[in-house]
Design an enzyme around this catalytic site. Sequence first.
Site, mmCIF file in Angstrom:
data_model
loop_
_atom_site.group_PDB
_atom_site.id
_atom_site.type_symbol
_atom_site.label_atom_id
_atom_site.label_comp_id
_atom_site.label_asym_id
_atom_site.label_seq_id
_atom_site.Cartn_x
_atom_site.Cartn_y
_atom_site.Cartn_z
ATOM 1 N N ARG A 2 24.001 -11.926 -26.647
ATOM 2 C CA ARG A 2 23.251 -13.069 -27.200
ATOM 3 C C ARG A 2 22.953 -12.748 -28.664
ATOM 4 O O ARG A 2 23.260 -11.678 -29.156
ATOM 5 C CB ARG A 2 22.007 -13.420 -26.383
ATOM 6 C CG ARG A 2 21.314 -12.370 -25.590
ATOM 7 C CD ARG A 2 20.625 -11.313 -26.404
ATOM 8 N NE ARG A 2 19.792 -11.893 -27.432
ATOM 9 C CZ ARG A 2 19.454 -11.281 -28.542
ATOM 10 N NH1 ARG A 2 19.888 -10.062 -28.818
ATOM 11 N NH2 ARG A 2 18.676 -11.853 -29.443
ATOM 12 N N GLY A 3 22.328 -13.720 -29.339
ATOM 13 C CA GLY A 3 22.140 -13.568 -30.786
ATOM 14 C C GLY A 3 23.303 -14.274 -31.476
ATOM 15 O O GLY A 3 24.472 -14.057 -31.120
ATOM 16 N N ALA A 4 22.980 -15.131 -32.455
ATOM 17 C CA ALA A 4 23.995 -16.034 -33.008
ATOM 18 C C ALA A 4 25.265 -15.330 -33.517
ATOM 19 O O ALA A 4 26.382 -15.696 -33.127
ATOM 20 C CB ALA A 4 23.357 -16.890 -34.103
ATOM 21 N N GLN A 33 13.005 -11.033 -25.541
ATOM 22 C CA GLN A 33 13.981 -10.281 -26.362
ATOM 23 C C GLN A 33 13.287 -9.328 -27.339
ATOM 24 O O GLN A 33 13.860 -8.312 -27.718
ATOM 25 C CB GLN A 33 14.868 -11.250 -27.157
ATOM 26 C CG GLN A 33 15.851 -12.054 -26.336
ATOM 27 C CD GLN A 33 15.296 -13.407 -25.943
ATOM 28 O OE1 GLN A 33 14.081 -13.566 -25.737
ATOM 29 N NE2 GLN A 33 16.150 -14.392 -25.833
ATOM 30 N N ASP A 44 19.622 -19.274 -35.537
ATOM 31 C CA ASP A 44 20.792 -19.669 -34.746
ATOM 32 C C ASP A 44 21.575 -20.793 -35.405
ATOM 33 O O ASP A 44 22.774 -20.949 -35.174
ATOM 34 C CB ASP A 44 20.362 -20.093 -33.344
ATOM 35 C CG ASP A 44 19.881 -18.886 -32.590
ATOM 36 O OD1 ASP A 44 18.718 -18.485 -32.780
ATOM 37 O OD2 ASP A 44 20.688 -18.286 -31.863
ATOM 38 N N ASN A 50 15.512 -21.346 -34.834
ATOM 39 C CA ASN A 50 15.504 -19.983 -34.283
ATOM 40 C C ASN A 50 14.780 -20.011 -32.934
ATOM 41 O O ASN A 50 14.322 -21.061 -32.475
ATOM 42 C CB ASN A 50 14.829 -19.024 -35.272
ATOM 43 C CG ASN A 50 15.013 -17.571 -34.893
ATOM 44 O OD1 ASN A 50 16.122 -17.143 -34.554
ATOM 45 N ND2 ASN A 50 13.956 -16.785 -34.918
ATOM 46 N N LYS A 51 14.667 -18.865 -32.333
ATOM 47 C CA LYS A 51 14.048 -18.725 -31.005
ATOM 48 C C LYS A 51 12.705 -19.461 -30.917
ATOM 49 O O LYS A 51 11.909 -19.419 -31.860
ATOM 50 C CB LYS A 51 13.881 -17.231 -30.716
ATOM 51 C CG LYS A 51 13.270 -16.861 -29.399
ATOM 52 C CD LYS A 51 13.934 -17.499 -28.199
ATOM 53 C CE LYS A 51 15.424 -17.220 -28.113
ATOM 54 N NZ LYS A 51 16.130 -18.092 -27.163
#
Length: 368
Positions: A53-55, A202, A243, A253-254
């Site tokens: 995960r993570g863009a 996360q 993201d 973002n998150k």
Amino acid sequence: MNVDGRAYRSIWIDPNDDLVRVIDQTKLPFRFEIKTLDSASKTADAIHDMVVRGAPLIGATAACGLFLAAKTDPSDNFLNNAYQELLNSRPTAVNLRWALDRIVPDLLTTSEDKRKGLARTLAQQICDEDIKTNSAIGDHGLGLIRDIAIKNNLKIVNILTHCNAGWLATVDWGTALAPIFKAHDSAIKVHVWVDETRPRNQGASLTAWELNAHGVPHTVISDNAGGHLMQKGVVDLCIVGSDRTTRGGDVCNKIGTYLKALAAHDNQLPFYAALPSSTIDWTITDGVGQIPIEERAEEEVTHIWGLDEHGDTRKIRLVSQESHAANPAFDVTPRRLITGIITERGVVAAEESDLLKTFPEFIDTPTL
Ligand code: MRU
């Protein structure tokens, strides 16, 4: 980055068997496990299930998935299906589309017998470039941290971050954490407030693990603590990842990032987003209106994973059986709350004119 003294990337094409290997992020921080991906479908599952995960890493993984697809069957039909399956694996991080669109047109205009080799070269290129890009983000962010330390005469720079935008979220270095790793390596004293980042945590499970492995002083906080710490004067700046960022500088973002930006604004604290240009969606201008926000399973909110007193990982329910939960995974911080965007080409104002001055090759990208 190093894990137990050994250098790792979060993803690599193993030269011994031409399979793709990733660090399984669903197992951290309690177990460090490597997972093998041997098909485009399994790669799409790994993205969807957040094994990776993570863009930036989602983009790099999709690129490796296309290589696996070209290995299995280099026909137009198979590659087009793999493209669609990978593209559908998660909706918000634009790096996914960016990576796929960078590879597929070249593959489809190359003869079938050369597609596997070309796909491998291009996937490897995306992975290698990601490391250079993030290292450059780290250098620019390091300058910023140094300036803030000097300007405010700080012995220790306290930085708040949200979610995980460290090396695990990229191929290596990370985005928001790259400046922090570099500051720590250049003997600038930093301390990081790590938002736990409910519902998937996360921050608590990945960012804290990374910082610990690198010896960076840090403290995990509940997501609700950030505003209070800002009011108390123990946060000097915030750095988060993204993201998808619009060409005007709205930062998606998150979930929870927006609230931190509001609190930082209210306390006159700098709030930076660190992101590679592959995270900028040059086709859109309105973050809140145009960025698709992923809705994930309600179980991520109603339940929590952890280690029990016997050292076994367990999932427990937090919410009564009768209650339902909603789980939007991202939010948008409007550009007016962003002090600056740390990119691979420097720190840029969150404004279309400044972003385009820095990345003039996108001036003519048509907007939706
Ligand atoms: O749902 P996730 O874990 O993929 O979300 C990750 C984030 O929001 C990160 O901050 C973002 O992708 C930037 S990663 C360098």
